[in-house]
Design an enzyme around this catalytic site. Structure first.
Site, mmCIF file in Angstrom:
data_model
loop_
_atom_site.group_PDB
_atom_site.id
_atom_site.type_symbol
_atom_site.label_atom_id
_atom_site.label_comp_id
_atom_site.label_asym_id
_atom_site.label_seq_id
_atom_site.Cartn_x
_atom_site.Cartn_y
_atom_site.Cartn_z
ATOM 1 C CG ASP A 469 2.311 -5.758 1.807
ATOM 2 O OD1 ASP A 469 2.927 -6.790 2.126
ATOM 3 O OD2 ASP A 469 2.828 -4.811 1.197
ATOM 4 C CG ASP A 669 2.165 -0.538 -0.843
ATOM 5 O OD1 ASP A 669 2.408 -1.757 -0.751
ATOM 6 O OD2 ASP A 669 2.996 0.347 -0.562
#
Length: 779
Positions: A469, A669
């Site tokens: 990400d 996350d």
């Protein structure tokens, strides 16, 4: 009506509780041994914390068949078989595995070494050694002619002396080995104890019968005066060597948990609580959430919290693996067990006891060390059939020597058959995988890499594509406000005011940046209604009955609107320099634009280069726009990227790559990363991210940067290499040892392998495997 006494059982019916049914016991506030309780106050034998008083209902205890433990008693439900005979089944008490007979291992590692089993084994070894030496000297007296033992007594008499000395070695020092061997036969789980039972048992029983009834044996077994050669020395010395191997194995095995023990000892026993300006020392277990605590120079941080006064340079190396102290300021998080530098600071306790990161790390490492890697299945299958094959080879060895061997053929046949049984111990094969996993997961924890299970270690070694990400993974996850601009009648300040007011209700890092930027400009926040978060697009709300939206292009489409060419150009210029653009929609118009930027972590560029050198392609999947994603990808030299990703897009991309045969690791996350983390072969969560991401992932990086992935990959490579070395050693050892023990070298070189040497080699093989695994502590 007669009044019932307190002790009348009828008084305890329903929910009523009497004084006599409530009992005061004590438990560890750190939950080192989970729900274990003690009958007297004192300190926890694991972490040395003061035990905390708790009340329990004795009726409830008896219903569950629980017992109050004495301070030094064993934990309930905390033992498992190192060979995983029944999967991950846990046992209530320590002892031997009911299937294979191996000594059960404590599931929860204690802070201080519990050497009880080792001390018992050492005592039995000393007895065996003391008795076996004279047995060996008597049996080998023909090589020690200067002793003139035949002048003291006859060979037959000395045989009885051997019997008296060897019997305690067999029944006292090594009796449990034969019990284990019998269990393995009874449950049809052949293992090393099966071979010892048959091999050593045969030598001992043969010798006893030969001593009592020598006349039943053929002349091949007798000397010139009619005495049958006895093998008491073989039984005694072999068992002594097995005891030595077990003792060394127990000692080495305790070292495999050294990393966890070091973590257990990190938490300080006391904390300094500040109350109305007054400082007092309290036991760590008395710290409550919300307490203000003070940490002085050189002291350990007692629990997890947030700094409220002062600054600090904190050594977090034991948890993150980073040797350079981290500088901490107001509102920064601190972690229990880390070491303060030369300053003093106050912080508010946020997590205490078993909720602290340190406690969670210890629990996760314990769980991982008990799990099984897929490669262990190969060792299990081989070991299961291996013992049966060895017994067959032993019988074949006896037949070949008895039929074609030189005189005394039966004596040669018996000795070589026993040697085959003794040398072929599969213990090294069974230990090859679990000890490496145990040491490796502990070492990973010291480097800030928390592994949830052994499977992920093996899979990480095979990963060829890493998906990351952007926000919080590649970047710092702390975006800052860059610009805000009106497209129509609203002023720039009004654009920021509306945007910040809406984002006050959002938890997204971009929203946080906009709100912080507005506060710095002393913007007054408006009263917003009907707030709604739209995953992957932005947020919606209402202000004075007017619909408001703040988000990306997809949100504009949801409102049925579009950008003008001029607006597109303005946003593209900002995106090309890596800024994230958010559009403010008021009613039926796009009123303005707000941009934020998130700095790339200094460690990201180097980490990605190192991963690519390890033959891992790095792809970025982000919910950000195409231009921003392209700018970040170009700066980091990524192998590819996909922009404008919704959570389902990330999930589908992982699935697509897996269908093409790739082994995929996913690092993220946020909540939106959870589906992809769950689908990936290996999910990697940043410790700085959300709890749901960490729950979905199999590896958690405490530090929260890509260097942790490099460490995880290197750890995986080293652990798998170590396991393969162990398996190779165990296979090759048996492949060479069994033919030599069977006497294959005798026709060419006249060499036979004594059962004594076979026993020594067998013990050495197990210790060698553990010693090799311990090298992982220095990775």
């Amino acid at each position: 009506m007669e009044k019932k006494s307190k002790k009348d059982p009828d008084c305890c019916s329903g929910h009523a509780k009497t004084v006599d049914t409530i009992h005061k016991v004590y438990s560890c506030p750190m939950k080192c041994e989970r729900e274990k309780v003690y009958s007297s106050e004192g300190r926890c034998p694991v972490c040395n914390m003061n035990l905390k008083e708790v009340n329990i209902d004795l009726n409830h205890v008896h219903d569950r068949h629980e017992n109050i433990q004495n301070t030094h008693s064993e934990a309930n439900g905390k033992y498992f078989c190192p060979m995983h005979c029944e999967g991950n089944k846990m046992y209530e008490k320590s002892g031997d595995c009911p299937v294979c007979g191996m000594h059960l291992v404590a599931a929860e590692v204690e802070g201080a070494d519990d050497d009880t089993t080792y001390e018992v084994m050492k005592r039995k070894f000393r007895v065996a050694l003391f008795l076996s030496i004279p047995v060996f000297i008597i049996a080998m007296s023909e090589f020690f002619s200067f002793l003139n033992l035949d002048l003291i007594a006859t060979k037959y008499t000395w045989g009885w002396v051997e019997f008296v000395l060897a019997t305690p070695v067999v029944f006292y020092s090594s009796g449990e080995f034969f019990i284990r061997g019998w269990k393995s036969i009874r449950t049809w789980n052949p293992n090393m104890w099966t071979l010892i039972l048959i091999g050593v048992g045969s030598a001992y029983i043969f010798s006893v019968i030969a001593l009592l009834m020598p006349g039943i044996f053929p002349d091949q077994f007798k000397d010139s005066v009619g005495n049958v050669h006895l093998y008491f020395e073989a039984a005694a010395v072999i068992l002594t060597l097995v005891l030595l191997g077990q003792m060394l194995e127990l000692k080495a095995h305790s070292k495999t948990n050294s990393a966890i023990k070091a973590l257990l000892n990190l938490a300080p026993p006391i904390a300094r609580r500040v109350n109305n300006g007054e400082e007092e020392e309290i036991p760590l277990e008395n710290v409550q959430v919300g307490d203000i605590l003070r940490v002085k120079p050189g002291e350990k941080v007692p629990v997890d919290g947030i700094i409220i006064a002062g600054t600090a340079f904190i050594d977090e190396s034991m948890i993150t693996g980073e040797p350079i102290p981290s500088e901490k300021y107001n509102n920064d998080k601190v972690t229990g067990g880390t070491i303060n530098g030369k300053t003093s600071f106050d912080f508010k306790a946020v997590k205490v006891g078993s909720d602290t990161l340190l406690s969670q790390i210890i629990e996760m490492v314990n769980e991982a060390s008990r799990s099984r890697a897929p490669i262990q299945k190969l060792a299990d299958v081989v070991a299961r059939y291996f013992v049966i094959t060895v017994i067959a080879i032993s019988l074949l060895t006896f037949v070949i020597w008895a039929v074609w061997g030189p005189e005394p053929a039966y004596a040669y046949a018996f000795i070589n058959a026993v040697s085959v049984l003794i040398i072929a111990c599969p213990c090294a094969l069974g230990l090859a995988t679990p000890v490496s996993i145990m040491v490796g997961t502990g070492r990973g924890a010291q480097s800030g890499v928390l592994v949830k299970n052994a499977r992920s270690i093996e899979e990480m070694n095979k990963v060829d594509i890493l998906i990351v990400d952007k926000t919080g993974t590649i970047t710092e996850g702390k975006p800052s406000l860059q610009s805000y601009e009106s497209f129509n009648k609203l002023t720039n300040i009004e654009i920021l005011q509306l945007a910040a007011s809406v984002d006050t209700y959002s938890e997204h890092p971009v929203a946080e940046a906009i709100v912080k930027g507005a506060k710095k400009s002393d913007i007054e926040f408006l009263q917003i209604e009907s707030f709604e978060s739209v995953t992957g697009k932005g947020v919606k709300a209402e202000y004075q009955g007017v619909r408001i939206g703040l988000g990306n292009k997809r949100l504009i489409e949801d409102f049925g609107l579009s950008l003008t060419k001029e607006q597109e150009n303005i946003s593209s210029q900002k995106q090309l320099v890596g800024q994230t653009v958010m559009y403010l929609i008021v009613g039926s118009q796009v009123e303005g634009i707000i941009s934020v930027s998130d700095k790339i972590k200094p460690t990201s560029i180097d980490a990605i280069k190192r991963l690519q050198k390890m033959s891992v392609k790095v792809l970025m999947l982000t919910g950000d726009n195409e231009n921003t994603a392209k700018a970040v990808s170009r700066e980091l030299n990524l192998d590819g990227y996909v922009a404008d990703c919704l959570p389902e897009d990330k999930y589908n991309k992982v699935k697509e790559l897996q269908e093409k045969g790739h082994i995929v690791a996913m690092a993220g996350d946020g909540i939106n990363d959870a589906p992809a983390l769950e689908q990936a072969n290996v999910g990697i969560a940043m410790g700085t991210g959300t709890d749901i991401a960490m729950q979905s992932a199999e590896i958690t990086l405490i530090k929260g940067d890509l260097n942790g992935i490099v460490r995880a990959r290197e750890l995986s490579i080293q652990v798998m290499r170590n396991i393969k070395q162990n398996l190779f050693f165990a296979f090759v050892y048996n492949a060479l040892g069994i033919p030599i023990a069977a006497g294959i070298l005798f026709p060419f070189f006249g060499i036979l392998l004594s059962p004594l040497i076979a026993a020594a080699a067998m013990s050495f093989s197990s210790v060698s495997v553990i010693t090799n695994a311990l090298r992982l502590r220095k990775v």
